[in-house]
Design an enzyme around this catalytic site. Structure first.
Site, PDB file in Angstrom:
ATOM      1  N   ASP A  48     -10.309   3.454   5.080  1.00 14.06           N
ATOM      2  CA  ASP A  48      -9.322   2.979   4.127  1.00 14.06           C
ATOM      3  C   ASP A  48      -8.037   2.647   4.895  1.00 14.06           C
ATOM      4  O   ASP A  48      -7.868   3.051   6.056  1.00 14.06           O
ATOM      5  CB  ASP A  48      -9.064   4.060   3.079  1.00 14.06           C
ATOM      6  N   ASP A  85      -4.284   2.243   3.214  1.00 13.35           N
ATOM      7  CA  ASP A  85      -3.114   2.973   2.726  1.00 13.35           C
ATOM      8  C   ASP A  85      -3.433   4.465   2.617  1.00 13.35           C
ATOM      9  O   ASP A  85      -4.432   4.857   2.011  1.00 13.35           O
ATOM     10  CB  ASP A  85      -2.680   2.442   1.356  1.00 13.35           C
TER      11      ASP A  85
END
Length: 278
Positions: free
Chosen positions: A18, A20
């Protein structure tokens, strides 16, 4: 030492992560993020950075990450907008769509051969935007009522901002669903479809891939449902004390992406280690 339980400790050839909360927080690099990417490249590991953000193109995101000190190739970024465009192209090549979203979504659909129109579209496609228009939402409701199929890039109900939470795709999707009685098909995480499209993009197999994320309810569950090993970092949404409340578990929990860097070398085949030392 086998750091991932009973599986072969030297079988990891690909990594998904991922963005953020794992690599960046409020557009600042999290310590260890740049080293993580550099180590993947040094050991020749295939990887993709995943994000449910559909606002930006992969080129935009590369520039934003580079400004924070993280150098990631454009082709190594996979967004919910790109996954949505690929899914729709597979479903109805050359179809049409009414889109609520920004350049990341509209350009992805254009590149997939879709016609963007307000007149009898095959699909209503909802993505994230900085300014949701009541007029656009009203039009989407009426088109769904007339039979357009309802697709949304991701189910996130809020997004972050310096001032606090902002309504995101999931919240607006709920509004349209409440008005029409039609539920959207969400393409982005936690739908394992996004994970599988990412695996296909880098020619990876679930047995040899690790997913790194900061959210139990999107990253970890999507990785588990796609058959991946998972690493939860505690620099984003999910706190350590919350993990036990979920009915599933990540393979590993670490403080930050900096703690993942040594695992890349530890899980790399021995011949790769020899090559990197030359």
């Amino acid at each position: 030492m086998n750091v991932f339980g009973d599986r072969d400790p030297h079988s990891v050839s690909c990594w998904l992560t991922d963005m953020d909360g794992v690599l960046v927080r409020e557009e600042r690099a999290i310590p260890g993020a740049a080293d993580f990417i550099e180590t993947l490249e040094r050991y020749g590991r295939r990887f993709l950075v995943l994000t449910n953000n559909s606002i930006f193109t992969a080129r935009d995101l590369r520039a934003r990450l580079l400004a924070s000190g993280i150098d990631i190739p454009e082709e190594s970024i996979w967004t919910s907008a790109l996954a949505t465009a690929q899914f729709l192209a597979d479903q109805a090549q050359g179809g049409s769509a009414y889109v609520i979203g920004e350049a990341g979504l509209t350009s992805a659909l254009h590149n997939a051969g879709f016609i963007l129109t307000e007149t009898d579209p095959d699909y209503v496609v909802l993505g994230e935007t900085r300014t949701y228009s009541f007029e656009a939402i009203t039009r989407a409701i009426r088109l769904v009522e007339r039979g357009a199929r309802f697709i949304a890039t991701n189910p996130d109900v809020t997004g972050p901002s310096p001032e606090g939470s902002l309504p995101a795709t999931g919240s607006v999707a709920a509004l349209i669903s409440r008005a029409t009685g039609v539920q959207p098909y969400f393409v982005g995480k936690p739908n394992p479809l996004m994970m599988r499209s990412a695996l296909n993009r880098i020619d990876a197999h679930s047995e040899s891939t690790v997913m790194v994320g900061d959210r139990m309810d999107t990253d970890v569950i999507a990785g588990i449902e796609a058959g991946l090993r998972t690493v939860l970092v505690l620099t984003g949404s999910t706190r350590a004390e919350q993990v036990a409340g979920f009915p599933y578990r990540p393979t590993r929990v670490v403080d930050s992406i900096a703690d993942v860097v040594p695992l890349i070398a530890e899980l790399a085949p021995h011949e790769d280690e020899e090559l990197s030392a030359d």
